[in-house]
Design a protein around this motif. Structure first.
Motif, PDB file in Angstrom:
ATOM      1  N   VAL A   1      51.554 -95.513 -36.016  1.00 12.73           N
ATOM      2  CA  VAL A   1      50.473 -96.313 -36.170  1.00 12.73           C
ATOM      3  C   VAL A   1      49.189 -96.147 -34.920  1.00 12.73           C
ATOM      4  O   VAL A   1      47.925 -95.342 -35.512  1.00 12.73           O
ATOM      5  N   VAL A   2      49.533 -95.962 -34.026  1.00  8.90           N
ATOM      6  CA  VAL A   2      48.664 -95.395 -33.405  1.00  8.90           C
ATOM      7  C   VAL A   2      48.521 -93.934 -32.532  1.00  8.90           C
ATOM      8  O   VAL A   2      47.516 -93.008 -32.118  1.00  8.90           O
ATOM      9  N   LEU A   3      50.261 -93.546 -32.307  1.00  6.60           N
ATOM     10  CA  LEU A   3      49.814 -91.753 -32.044  1.00  6.60           C
ATOM     11  C   LEU A   3      49.297 -90.805 -33.078  1.00  6.60           C
ATOM     12  O   LEU A   3      49.164 -89.766 -33.121  1.00  6.60           O
ATOM     13  N   VAL A   4      49.937 -91.435 -34.597  1.00  3.39           N
ATOM     14  CA  VAL A   4      49.792 -90.456 -35.500  1.00  3.39           C
ATOM     15  C   VAL A   4      48.461 -89.887 -35.793  1.00  3.39           C
ATOM     16  O   VAL A   4      47.499 -88.778 -36.404  1.00  3.39           O
TER      17      VAL A   4
ATOM     18  N   LEU B   1      43.711 -65.370 -34.954  1.00  3.86           N
ATOM     19  CA  LEU B   1      43.504 -66.549 -35.528  1.00  3.86           C
ATOM     20  C   LEU B   1      44.621 -68.076 -33.935  1.00  3.86           C
ATOM     21  O   LEU B   1      44.833 -67.182 -33.921  1.00  3.86           O
ATOM     22  N   LEU B   2      43.866 -68.568 -34.245  1.00  3.01           N
ATOM     23  CA  LEU B   2      44.513 -69.531 -32.815  1.00  3.01           C
ATOM     24  C   LEU B   2      44.879 -70.471 -33.661  1.00  3.01           C
ATOM     25  O   LEU B   2      43.826 -71.366 -34.952  1.00  3.01           O
ATOM     26  N   ILE B   3      45.355 -71.195 -33.132  1.00  3.07           N
ATOM     27  CA  ILE B   3      46.392 -72.648 -34.142  1.00  3.07           C
ATOM     28  C   ILE B   3      46.308 -73.747 -32.658  1.00  3.07           C
ATOM     29  O   ILE B   3      47.068 -73.085 -31.887  1.00  3.07           O
ATOM     30  N   ARG B   4      46.105 -74.326 -32.767  1.00  3.77           N
ATOM     31  CA  ARG B   4      46.242 -75.324 -31.631  1.00  3.77           C
ATOM     32  C   ARG B   4      46.985 -76.947 -32.482  1.00  3.77           C
ATOM     33  O   ARG B   4      46.687 -77.413 -32.982  1.00  3.77           O
ATOM     34  N   LYS B   5      47.610 -77.360 -31.367  1.00  4.04           N
ATOM     35  CA  LYS B   5      47.889 -78.772 -31.916  1.00  4.04           C
ATOM     36  C   LYS B   5      48.902 -79.602 -29.972  1.00  4.04           C
ATOM     37  O   LYS B   5      49.685 -79.001 -29.270  1.00  4.04           O
ATOM     38  N   GLY B   6      49.366 -80.580 -30.506  1.00  2.00           N
ATOM     39  CA  GLY B   6      49.735 -81.527 -29.234  1.00  2.00           C
ATOM     40  C   GLY B   6      48.818 -82.328 -28.258  1.00  2.00           C
ATOM     41  O   GLY B   6      47.815 -81.983 -28.335  1.00  2.00           O
ATOM     42  N   ILE B   7      49.537 -83.287 -28.009  1.00  4.26           N
ATOM     43  CA  ILE B   7      48.286 -84.209 -26.815  1.00  4.26           C
ATOM     44  C   ILE B   7      49.398 -84.184 -25.805  1.00  4.26           C
ATOM     45  O   ILE B   7      48.585 -83.904 -24.572  1.00  4.26           O
ATOM     46  N   LEU B   8      50.415 -84.070 -25.693  1.00  5.84           N
ATOM     47  CA  LEU B   8      51.575 -84.468 -24.268  1.00  5.84           C
ATOM     48  C   LEU B   8      51.971 -83.214 -23.936  1.00  5.84           C
ATOM     49  O   LEU B   8      51.590 -83.267 -23.574  1.00  5.84           O
ATOM     50  N   PHE B   9      52.625 -82.265 -25.569  1.00  5.57           N
ATOM     51  CA  PHE B   9      53.123 -81.127 -24.718  1.00  5.57           C
ATOM     52  C   PHE B   9      52.227 -80.713 -26.311  1.00  5.57           C
ATOM     53  O   PHE B   9      52.051 -80.288 -27.504  1.00  5.57           O
ATOM     54  N   ARG B  10      51.137 -79.833 -25.423  1.00  7.47           N
ATOM     55  CA  ARG B  10      50.050 -79.140 -26.413  1.00  7.47           C
ATOM     56  C   ARG B  10      50.760 -77.411 -25.990  1.00  7.47           C
ATOM     57  O   ARG B  10      51.495 -77.303 -25.935  1.00  7.47           O
ATOM     58  N   SER B  11      50.401 -77.527 -27.469  1.00  9.58           N
ATOM     59  CA  SER B  11      50.979 -75.441 -28.414  1.00  9.58           C
ATOM     60  C   SER B  11      49.219 -74.459 -28.158  1.00  9.58           C
ATOM     61  O   SER B  11      48.744 -75.686 -29.150  1.00  9.58           O
ATOM     62  N   MET B  12      49.710 -73.734 -28.430  1.00  8.37           N
ATOM     63  CA  MET B  12      48.599 -72.764 -28.939  1.00  8.37           C
ATOM     64  C   MET B  12      49.095 -71.347 -29.074  1.00  8.37           C
ATOM     65  O   MET B  12      49.468 -70.927 -28.371  1.00  8.37           O
ATOM     66  N   VAL B  13      49.033 -71.786 -30.980  1.00 13.00           N
ATOM     67  CA  VAL B  13      49.548 -69.574 -31.045  1.00 13.00           C
ATOM     68  C   VAL B  13      47.920 -68.905 -31.713  1.00 13.00           C
ATOM     69  O   VAL B  13      47.822 -69.396 -31.885  1.00 13.00           O
TER      70      VAL B  13
END
Length: 167
Positions: A71-74, A90-102
């Motif tokens: 509930v906190v993280l999602v 096209l750029l795609i990013r995600k992650g908080i602690l372990f970030r990634s960008m494609v």
């Protein structure tokens, strides 16, 4: 919607306007967490009550703690997700602690498809999956509103065809 980050770096290229995914993705993921963790937690609590064995309470307590963690993280994870359409890629990013960008160049895309399971359809969201010549560079944008997923699929497919025709 522009990224709230002022910094420029490998995960926040300058001049990029990030589009967020739908907040309904968080609700769908929390529903999944509630089913996969909440139902066993309730079953474990019932088993602990019926048996009278105090040690059995460790299972529902641990599952409830994981549910609280979800509930906190999602919602934070979903807010960190985004995509940006640029002229050539096209750029795609995600992650908080372990970030990634494609970064997916339009000319490398072989095909684009849209997927939505029953839960995603119930929340009106879909996933756009990009397939390239290299399986390691396939990318997906999860949690797009259905109409945006359709628009993006058509837009990416036409940009990909235009780039391939120019080769």
């Amino acid at each position: 919607m522009t990224s709230p980050h002022v910094e420029s770096g490998p995960f926040d290229p300058a001049g990029v306007e990030w589009k967020p995914v739908s907040p309904r993705l968080a609700t769908a993921r929390l529903a999944t967490c509630a089913i996969t963790l909440g139902v066993p937690a309730v079953a474990g609590a019932v088993a602990a009550l019926w048996s009278g064995v105090a040690g059995l309470w460790a299972v529902p307590v641990a599952l409830a703690a994981l549910l609280v963690w979800c509930v906190v993280l999602v919602p934070r994870q979903v807010r960190a997700m985004g995509y940006a359409e640029r002229a050539d890629d096209l750029l795609i990013r995600k992650g908080i602690l372990f970030r990634s960008m494609v970064v997916v160049p339009y000319g490398r895309m072989q095909y684009v498809d849209v997927q939505a399971g029953p839960l995603a359809r119930a929340y009106g969201i879909a996933q756009v999956q990009l397939h390239t010549a290299s399986p390691g560079t396939d990318a997906a944008i999860d949690g797009l509103p259905a109409d945006e997923a359709t628009r993006l699929r058509d837009q990416l497919a036409s940009r990909g065809e235009a780039r391939l025709a120019g080769l």
